[in-house]
Motif scaffolding. Structure first.
Motif, PDB file in Angstrom:
ATOM      1  N   GLU A   1       0.840  -1.205   0.000  1.00  7.17           N
ATOM      2  CA  GLU A   1       0.000   0.000   0.000  1.00  7.17           C
ATOM      3  C   GLU A   1       0.874   1.255   0.000  1.00  7.17           C
ATOM      4  O   GLU A   1       0.584   2.228  -0.706  1.00  7.17           O
ATOM      5  N   GLU A   2       1.945   1.221   0.784  1.00  2.47           N
ATOM      6  CA  GLU A   2       2.864   2.358   0.837  1.00  2.47           C
ATOM      7  C   GLU A   2       3.496   2.595  -0.541  1.00  2.47           C
ATOM      8  O   GLU A   2       3.593   3.736  -1.003  1.00  2.47           O
ATOM      9  N   ALA A   3       3.905   1.515  -1.168  1.00  4.73           N
ATOM     10  CA  ALA A   3       4.530   1.643  -2.493  1.00  4.73           C
ATOM     11  C   ALA A   3       3.549   2.206  -3.524  1.00  4.73           C
ATOM     12  O   ALA A   3       3.923   3.014  -4.385  1.00  4.73           O
ATOM     13  N   LEU A   4       2.300   1.792  -3.424  1.00  3.43           N
ATOM     14  CA  LEU A   4       1.280   2.330  -4.337  1.00  3.43           C
ATOM     15  C   LEU A   4       1.098   3.828  -4.096  1.00  3.43           C
ATOM     16  O   LEU A   4       1.049   4.621  -5.038  1.00  3.43           O
ATOM     17  N   ASN A   5       0.989   4.196  -2.831  1.00  6.53           N
ATOM     18  CA  ASN A   5       0.834   5.615  -2.486  1.00  6.53           C
ATOM     19  C   ASN A   5       2.027   6.436  -2.984  1.00  6.53           C
ATOM     20  O   ASN A   5       1.855   7.551  -3.498  1.00  6.53           O
ATOM     21  N   GLU A   6       3.204   5.867  -2.827  1.00  5.25           N
ATOM     22  CA  GLU A   6       4.413   6.566  -3.279  1.00  5.25           C
ATOM     23  C   GLU A   6       4.401   6.757  -4.792  1.00  5.25           C
ATOM     24  O   GLU A   6       4.751   7.817  -5.301  1.00  5.25           O
TER      25      GLU A   6
ATOM     26  N   VAL B   1       1.846   6.920  -6.763  1.00  6.98           N
ATOM     27  CA  VAL B   1       0.841   7.930  -7.113  1.00  6.98           C
ATOM     28  C   VAL B   1       1.366   9.334  -6.803  1.00  6.98           C
ATOM     29  O   VAL B   1       1.273  10.257  -7.639  1.00  6.98           O
ATOM     30  N   ALA B   2       1.959   9.499  -5.627  1.00  8.94           N
ATOM     31  CA  ALA B   2       2.456  10.820  -5.211  1.00  8.94           C
ATOM     32  C   ALA B   2       3.553  11.293  -6.169  1.00  8.94           C
ATOM     33  O   ALA B   2       3.568  12.460  -6.596  1.00  8.94           O
ATOM     34  N   LYS B   3       4.449  10.389  -6.520  1.00 10.95           N
ATOM     35  CA  LYS B   3       5.572  10.741  -7.377  1.00 10.95           C
ATOM     36  C   LYS B   3       5.086  11.125  -8.778  1.00 10.95           C
ATOM     37  O   LYS B   3       5.502  12.135  -9.353  1.00 10.95           O
ATOM     38  N   LYS B   4       4.164  10.327  -9.287  1.00 10.23           N
ATOM     39  CA  LYS B   4       3.622  10.604 -10.622  1.00 10.23           C
ATOM     40  C   LYS B   4       2.898  11.950 -10.643  1.00 10.23           C
ATOM     41  O   LYS B   4       3.042  12.735 -11.579  1.00 10.23           O
ATOM     42  N   LYS B   5       2.121  12.184  -9.615  1.00  6.91           N
ATOM     43  CA  LYS B   5       1.372  13.444  -9.564  1.00  6.91           C
ATOM     44  C   LYS B   5       2.318  14.643  -9.513  1.00  6.91           C
ATOM     45  O   LYS B   5       2.059  15.665 -10.154  1.00  6.91           O
ATOM     46  N   ALA B   6       3.386  14.479  -8.750  1.00  2.00           N
ATOM     47  CA  ALA B   6       4.335  15.580  -8.611  1.00  2.00           C
ATOM     48  C   ALA B   6       5.107  15.838  -9.901  1.00  2.00           C
ATOM     49  O   ALA B   6       5.631  16.930 -10.108  1.00  2.00           O
ATOM     50  N   SER B   7       5.132  14.844 -10.780  1.00  2.00           N
ATOM     51  CA  SER B   7       5.977  14.939 -11.973  1.00  2.00           C
ATOM     52  C   SER B   7       5.355  15.747 -13.107  1.00  2.00           C
ATOM     53  O   SER B   7       5.972  15.972 -14.127  1.00  2.00           O
ATOM     54  N   MET B   8       4.076  16.142 -12.935  1.00  2.00           N
ATOM     55  CA  MET B   8       3.440  16.883 -14.044  1.00  2.00           C
ATOM     56  C   MET B   8       2.478  17.927 -13.510  1.00  2.00           C
ATOM     57  O   MET B   8       1.921  17.787 -12.427  1.00  2.00           O
ATOM     58  N   PRO B   9       2.291  19.007 -14.295  1.00  6.19           N
ATOM     59  CA  PRO B   9       1.319  20.034 -13.879  1.00  6.19           C
ATOM     60  C   PRO B   9      -0.106  19.502 -14.024  1.00  6.19           C
ATOM     61  O   PRO B   9      -0.351  18.567 -14.793  1.00  6.19           O
ATOM     62  N   ASP B  10      -1.014  20.097 -13.273  1.00  8.18           N
ATOM     63  CA  ASP B  10      -2.425  19.713 -13.388  1.00  8.18           C
ATOM     64  C   ASP B  10      -2.976  20.066 -14.771  1.00  8.18           C
ATOM     65  O   ASP B  10      -2.657  21.117 -15.318  1.00  8.18           O
ATOM     66  N   ALA B  11      -3.783  19.179 -15.285  1.00  4.29           N
ATOM     67  CA  ALA B  11      -4.507  19.482 -16.530  1.00  4.29           C
ATOM     68  C   ALA B  11      -5.986  19.204 -16.291  1.00  4.29           C
ATOM     69  O   ALA B  11      -6.336  18.196 -15.667  1.00  4.29           O
TER      70      ALA B  11
END
Lengths: 512, 512
Positions: B493-498, B500-510
């Motif tokens: 679960e921690e790895a999944l959360n990580e 998701v967090a990393k991917k989200k941080a890697s791009m601006p919101d669209a």
């Protein structure tokens, strides 16, 4: 139909438009002739096991014909073993006797365009039968003759309903020994669709025949079938004297009877489907055979009223998978007997015409179509396990009967149906709305509701965010406001009224 | 399940009873294995005509693969005639290519008890997919990630639902380029049922594969199918680059794809049923063949999303007989291809979970079962033509899925099913409620709702005369209150959360 239109046309714009709407509404579709297969869920081996077991029931256990010494004599003469009221029928005898029952028959209506053929690939739809209560915007209350008349009017105006039915609700404000007269009068004068006769006493069946003779003429009634009436069997395996007395009257006059075990699974039949099928077949064999002992060739429909039961509360349940299994299975068994099949309807246990009512009714209606039912009673208006006739649900279900008509048509595989030229014309990435094939076919291509909501969200919201019950309520009011009596010979109507008045005057009121 | 029970047992009487209720509610039925036949409404001649015409479309008209040069190369190599983006496929080639697609496959869930087999006589039920709105007691509003999570929880707790689905609603409060991450995370952690991957961009399909590898392990994902994702075809005959890009990702990883023409009859396909069937088959042949060009043996499901159209208003319509015809027909055509079949669902055009919603949904669900559907998307929760996911309708439909499970079981013709001893024991005029056979069988004999009302009228009235929507609303609240997350390895679960967090941080919101 044109009468209605012309009579109103002179009244100007609004009236003319109203007349046009009325004209549409009293269209009546021809009974369904299926162009799709039935769903056959029992294989040959299963069918043979059930047929064998049903004969075992008749031979070893037997059936009871109660308070009916003449029936016992008839069975003795036919070769059955009769002990007291128990009739044991040698293996094969009942099936042999059933062979003289016709595989289909025409029930005539006073408007010949409304005649229906019962049997074969046909499906005739008739409304709810029997509820003591009605439900409308005011809630649930005992039904009256005025309610009854309203249902007959709604049935007359329902395009997808072929039959006016029988006891569309019990007119509890009329004495029990006289209400059949008022019910028959309503069917005969307020509608021109075929109807059912009374079965609650043999003498009331006689009245039904007499009134039919006034409506159709003596000779016509003796030579043709003008009524299809509901003869229930008291399951398990009991044929009571009153119902059989009515059956005897109808068979003697060549009028049709529905021989129908009344089954609440787990109470009146075994809790398993195959067991229920076996008992139903035994009962149907005995009942149909008996009709042929009365008069060879008398038209009958065989089938069953089947519900399951909630084993927690004992309440009957509707639209359930086990009832569907029984309905599919009985259809196969009855077809092998070569007799028209009755079953199913828009069943529900719900108290109100809500989503439960619609889920359960749609399950039942779909099953009825695919089970090969030839005569579907309760097709519209049934509520609360048959305790209530609902005005709203009547028009809701009646609209869904249109879905069944279109479904039964099957798939048109003609060149026009194949539409290869249209596909060629439109090509990848195009759209079909404007193409010639669409223009030529769109009017008849898709079924369209007369009731349900297809509007854009905003329009729907502006118009009051109405749900189906509200739309149905408005449709009921509109139909009743637009109703016009079908033309009838004034002499005939007078004679019917006289018959009813004379009969009513001849006996004291009875309310039990 | 026992975890839940034990965790709560210590809390005493009320909690124990509540735990018992919870334990029952998170039961999950095995996917349906039909023991009843399919309804085959097309005969051999009709099937051959349609198959011939579909090949004519592929050969003479062709299909477009847009913005996808690699696809065009693949088709050229396979022997198709490619001109621009138009791909013309020689008669027989597409069908030949389809032969490497498996006739069934297992989709694994993280809880192996929830694995489903897609194909054969099976039917896997998955919830609504795609609506931007939700509806609850407050009315209609845009869906949020919190709504999404609620639907996943309801799906997890719905006994008759086998699959967690995909976009059960669009979480419009999450940027469009990131919401697939939150959706996958919800399916993976809040449920243990199988789920669908993202298809809105190829890179999101890659994310789906990556997150699945965290959940199941790298090797497991490469060797097994853990996702079934929805690849729509832009009918008529157009395969867009984004959808095909997602298909390519999934096929390369041996993950399953549903190849599904999206048809509003009369707009994206001919207004006639046979024409629609022809076009659907051509599209399915091209799409499935393409999946096999990517990777031979890649698991696919073929089918169609089909609605008809109201030719008066242009509104799509649901639960209509023409859509049923198409669904039955496509089933036959896809079975002859030897590929699992996707179609149908609890469709309705109604704005609210009323009788219209239930009629149309029941029509669609019944048709799906009898049409031989192997994977049914939108089986519960669909409202307003797919614009709305409804909480109430989710549990209403999910309850009806139980009817389908029981219907599919067919008729038990064993000696116990035949019940001849019970019929003998009870005899004419008796009743079955107390007999030994009934006692032995009543618990499993009849399907029982978890939602609908079977109560006596008086009880029902005393309890507030609730209709189905009110009962459903209460059930939704109860389920969400009782919900407990299925156990998951905290490291995973921690790895999944990580991730998701990393991917989200890697791009601006669209948001478009």
């Amino acid at each position: 139909m044109s009468d209605v239109g012309e009579g109103r046309r002179a009244r100007g714009g609004g009236a003319a438009r109203r007349a046009e709407r009325t004209a549409v509404r009293i269209e009546c579709a021809k009974f369904i002739e299926r162009n799709i297969p039935n769903l056959e869920i029992l294989n040959e081996e299963a069918l043979q096991i059930i047929e064998h077991n049903a004969e075992t029931i008749l031979e070893e256990i037997g059936v009871n014909f109660v308070e009916n010494p003449a029936a016992l004599e008839r069975w003795k003469d036919a070769g059955a073993d009769v002990q007291g009221e128990r009739v044991r029928i040698p293996r094969g005898l009942a099936r042999e006797l059933c062979k003289t029952a016709p595989s289909s028959y025409v029930q005539h209506a006073r408007n010949p365009e409304r005649n229906v053929t019962v049997g074969g690939k046909g499906l005739v739809l008739a409304p709810v039968y029997g509820p003591p209560f009605v439900r409308d915007e005011g809630g649930r209350r005992y039904a009256t003759i005025e309610d009854f008349q309203k249902f007959v009017k709604l049935g007359y105006m329902s395009k997808w309903l072929h039959h006016s039915g029988g006891t569309v609700c019990e007119p509890t404000d009329v004495p029990v020994n006289k209400r059949h007269l008022d019910m028959l009068l309503a069917h005969m004068t307020l509608s021109d669709k075929p109807y059912m006769g009374s079965v609650t006493e043999p003498v009331r069946a006689e009245d039904s025949v007499e009134m039919s003779k006034i409506l159709f003429g003596d000779d016509f009634v003796e030579q043709n079938t003008v009524m299809t009436s509901l003869i229930n069997i008291n399951s398990p395996m009991t044929f009571d004297g009153i119902m059989m007395g009515a059956l005897e009257v109808y068979a003697q006059h060549n009028q049709a009877a529905i021989i129908s075990p009344f089954i609440v699974g787990g109470a009146m039949a075994p809790v398993t489907v195959a067991g229920t099928l076996t008992q139903v077949l035994a009962e149907v064999l005995a009942g149909v055979a008996y009709s042929q002992l009365i008069r060879k060739g008398a038209p009958v429909i065989a089938g069953a009223f089947v519900t399951s039961i909630d084993m927690n509360s004992g309440a009957p349940t509707f639209g359930t998978p086990e009832a569907s299994h029984v309905t599919y299975g009985v259809g196969q068994l009855v077809r092998r007997l070569g007799i028209p099949y009755r079953s199913a309807g828009g069943f529900t246990g719900s108290k109100v015409p809500d989503a439960q009512a619609a889920y359960e009714s749609a399950n039942s209606l779909n099953m009825g179509l695919l089970a090969g039912v030839n005569f579907m009673l309760h097709a519209c208006g049934w509520l609360e396990g048959g305790l209530v006739s609902s005005f709203e649900k009547f028009v809701m279900d009646a609209d869904q009967l249109g879905v069944m008509h279109h479904l039964a048509k099957g798939i048109d595989i003609s060149e026009n149906g194949q539409a290869l030229d249209a596909i060629r014309e439109v090509g990848p990435g195009g759209h079909y709305l404007g193409c010639a094939h669409t223009q030529a076919n769109f009017k008849s291509a898709f079924w369209r509701t007369n009731l349900l909501d297809y509007k854009p969200y905003e329009t729907w919201e502006e118009e009051g965010a109405r749900d189906t019950v509200q739309l149905a309520r408005e449709r009921v009011a509109r139909m009743l406001a637009d109703y016009q009596k079908p033309a009838i010979d004034p002499g005939v109507e007078e004679a019917l009224n006289e018959y009813v008045a004379k009969k009513k005057a001849s006996m004291p009121d009875a309310f039990m």
